[in-house]
Design a protein around this motif. Structure first.
Motif, PDB file in Angstrom:
ATOM      1  N   ARG A 267     -16.495  48.051  83.437  1.00 53.10           N
ATOM      2  CA  ARG A 267     -15.519  47.375  82.585  1.00 53.10           C
ATOM      3  C   ARG A 267     -15.191  45.986  83.122  1.00 53.10           C
ATOM      4  O   ARG A 267     -15.072  45.776  84.333  1.00 53.10           O
ATOM      5  CB  ARG A 267     -14.214  48.163  82.499  1.00 53.10           C
ATOM      6  N   ASP A 268     -15.028  45.039  82.193  1.00 50.16           N
ATOM      7  CA  ASP A 268     -14.520  43.714  82.526  1.00 50.16           C
ATOM      8  C   ASP A 268     -13.012  43.771  82.314  1.00 50.16           C
ATOM      9  O   ASP A 268     -12.543  43.866  81.171  1.00 50.16           O
ATOM     10  CB  ASP A 268     -15.159  42.659  81.613  1.00 50.16           C
ATOM     11  N   PRO A 269     -12.196  43.728  83.387  1.00 47.56           N
ATOM     12  CA  PRO A 269     -10.748  43.895  83.232  1.00 47.56           C
ATOM     13  C   PRO A 269     -10.103  42.826  82.355  1.00 47.56           C
ATOM     14  O   PRO A 269      -9.135  43.106  81.647  1.00 47.56           O
ATOM     15  CB  PRO A 269     -10.222  43.846  84.673  1.00 47.56           C
ATOM     16  N   ALA A 270     -10.637  41.598  82.381  1.00 47.09           N
ATOM     17  CA  ALA A 270     -10.053  40.534  81.555  1.00 47.09           C
ATOM     18  C   ALA A 270     -10.216  40.858  80.073  1.00 47.09           C
ATOM     19  O   ALA A 270      -9.287  40.680  79.269  1.00 47.09           O
ATOM     20  CB  ALA A 270     -10.706  39.195  81.887  1.00 47.09           C
ATOM     21  N   ILE A 271     -11.395  41.355  79.704  1.00 43.75           N
ATOM     22  CA  ILE A 271     -11.640  41.727  78.304  1.00 43.75           C
ATOM     23  C   ILE A 271     -10.747  42.894  77.906  1.00 43.75           C
ATOM     24  O   ILE A 271     -10.214  42.937  76.793  1.00 43.75           O
ATOM     25  CB  ILE A 271     -13.129  42.073  78.100  1.00 43.75           C
ATOM     26  N   HIS A 272     -10.554  43.823  78.813  1.00 40.16           N
ATOM     27  CA  HIS A 272      -9.692  44.979  78.534  1.00 40.16           C
ATOM     28  C   HIS A 272      -8.248  44.527  78.287  1.00 40.16           C
ATOM     29  O   HIS A 272      -7.606  44.962  77.318  1.00 40.16           O
ATOM     30  CB  HIS A 272      -9.746  45.960  79.707  1.00 40.16           C
ATOM     31  N   HIS A 273      -7.729  43.650  79.110  1.00 39.10           N
ATOM     32  CA  HIS A 273      -6.352  43.165  78.943  1.00 39.10           C
ATOM     33  C   HIS A 273      -6.200  42.358  77.652  1.00 39.10           C
ATOM     34  O   HIS A 273      -5.156  42.422  76.982  1.00 39.10           O
ATOM     35  CB  HIS A 273      -5.944  42.327  80.149  1.00 39.10           C
ATOM     36  N   GLN A 274      -7.244  41.609  77.281  1.00 33.76           N
ATOM     37  CA  GLN A 274      -7.206  40.869  76.019  1.00 33.76           C
ATOM     38  C   GLN A 274      -7.116  41.831  74.829  1.00 33.76           C
ATOM     39  O   GLN A 274      -6.385  41.576  73.862  1.00 33.76           O
ATOM     40  CB  GLN A 274      -8.447  39.984  75.892  1.00 33.76           C
ATOM     41  N   ALA A 275      -7.861  42.933  74.912  1.00 33.87           N
ATOM     42  CA  ALA A 275      -7.825  43.931  73.835  1.00 33.87           C
ATOM     43  C   ALA A 275      -6.432  44.550  73.719  1.00 33.87           C
ATOM     44  O   ALA A 275      -5.920  44.744  72.613  1.00 33.87           O
ATOM     45  CB  ALA A 275      -8.868  45.017  74.088  1.00 33.87           C
ATOM     46  N   LEU A 276      -5.800  44.830  74.855  1.00 33.59           N
ATOM     47  CA  LEU A 276      -4.459  45.421  74.832  1.00 33.59           C
ATOM     48  C   LEU A 276      -3.438  44.450  74.234  1.00 33.59           C
ATOM     49  O   LEU A 276      -2.550  44.858  73.480  1.00 33.59           O
ATOM     50  CB  LEU A 276      -4.042  45.815  76.250  1.00 33.59           C
ATOM     51  N   ALA A 277      -3.568  43.170  74.577  1.00 38.39           N
ATOM     52  CA  ALA A 277      -2.645  42.167  74.039  1.00 38.39           C
ATOM     53  C   ALA A 277      -2.823  42.019  72.531  1.00 38.39           C
ATOM     54  O   ALA A 277      -1.839  41.963  71.766  1.00 38.39           O
ATOM     55  CB  ALA A 277      -2.867  40.835  74.738  1.00 38.39           C
TER      56      ALA A 277
END
Length: 296
Positions: A267-277
């Motif tokens: 997982r790319d954590p930055a992409i994951h956080h963008q999805a959550l936002a």
């Protein structure tokens, strides 16, 4: 002759002292792993085995199952704390008492609105588990990342293998299947058979699928001092180890850590956080468009 085994509820059950000793240990295990419930009976057995409460015999396993079964019938152990593997249920279609009930359900759905949390990630992940009883625990972990979990036990689940290839083809990106299974002859050959078949179906559909063995591995058996048994003498298939271990032997919290680490490695954590936002922003926008909730 009628079967004299207890049937239905048993509210007046009074367990013997030796039974209470085992049930007290069961209560402690359920409390210890309350964040990973429900557990399967096999998982419970292996934890009690590790705790020195039971011995690794079929007699002790059956005895534990009987005690836990009666404890559930009597109300001592809540039904939803133990996972049963023998029932497959399909819910009836959703229905409502009226329009107010419908809009209340829509509001609840809006509160749970989610985007595809795997979109934009390097690969699309799936969790597969040989043991159906472990699926709820794994599904809870996967849900955080938008990852589905499937039970992949047996060699003959042809439709399930074909469906996996179809999902990979529809996903538009590479798929990696993280697999949890027993460390024995059957587990190794089941994993190989599953991987080869799904990959072949996927290639025919123009999709890319890879398999990764997450647990149980030889290293995990040593690191976590998992209970083992000799390989079955009647099973002549090749096996990489000298002793076998079932997947349920991994304590639920350790299993959760292993699976989380495997997911995080892809997982790319930055992409994951963008999805959550994005998810939260769109959830708020949906709530604004809903009719006011009726006052009760």
């Amino acid at each position: 002759m009628p079967n004299r085994r207890p049937r239905g509820p048993q509210p007046h059950w009074r367990p013997q002292r030796k039974t209470l000793r085992v049930l007290a240990a069961v209560d402690e295990v359920l409390d210890r792993y309350r964040d990973h419930l429900p557990v399967s009976l096999r998982q419970m057995f292996y934890v009690l085995l590790s705790d020195g409460v039971l011995e690794k015999t079929e007699r002790d396993y059956k005895r534990m199952c009987e005690y836990v079964g009666m404890a559930r019938r009597s109300g001592r152990i809540p039904w939803d704390m133990i996972r049963d593997d023998t029932q497959i249920a399909v819910d009836a279609p959703a229905s409502f008492t009226g329009t107010e009930d419908f809009w209340a359900a829509v509001a609840v759905a809006a509160d749970g609105y989610r985007v595809d949390r795997q979109a934009g990630q390097p690969v699309r992940l799936e969790l597969w588990c040989e043991t159906a009883g472990m699926v709820p625990q794994l599904a809870r972990i996967g849900a955080e990342f938008g990852i589905a979990c499937y039970s992949g036990g047996g060699f003959d689940g042809l439709a399930g293998k074909h469906d996996a290839a179809d999902r990979a083809a529809a996903g538009g990106m590479g798929t990696r299947i993280l697999h949890i299974g027993d460390y024995d002859q059957s587990g190794e050959h089941m994993f190989t058979s599953l991987a080869q078949d799904v990959i072949a179906f996927a290639q025919a559909a123009g999709a890319d699928v890879e398999f990764e063995r997450v647990a149980v591995t030889a290293e995990q058996v040593v690191i976590h001092s998992l209970p083992t048994a000799p390989p079955k003498a009647t099973d002549r298939r090749s096996f990489s180890g000298t002793a076998t271990t079932q997947a349920e032997a991994l304590p639920p919290d350790i299993l959760a850590t292993i699976v989380r680490e495997a997911i995080a490695s892809h997982r790319d954590p930055a992409i994951h956080h963008q999805a959550l936002a994005r998810e939260e922003n769109e959830r708020r926008a949906i709530r604004v468009q809903l009719p006011p909730r009726p006052k009760r």
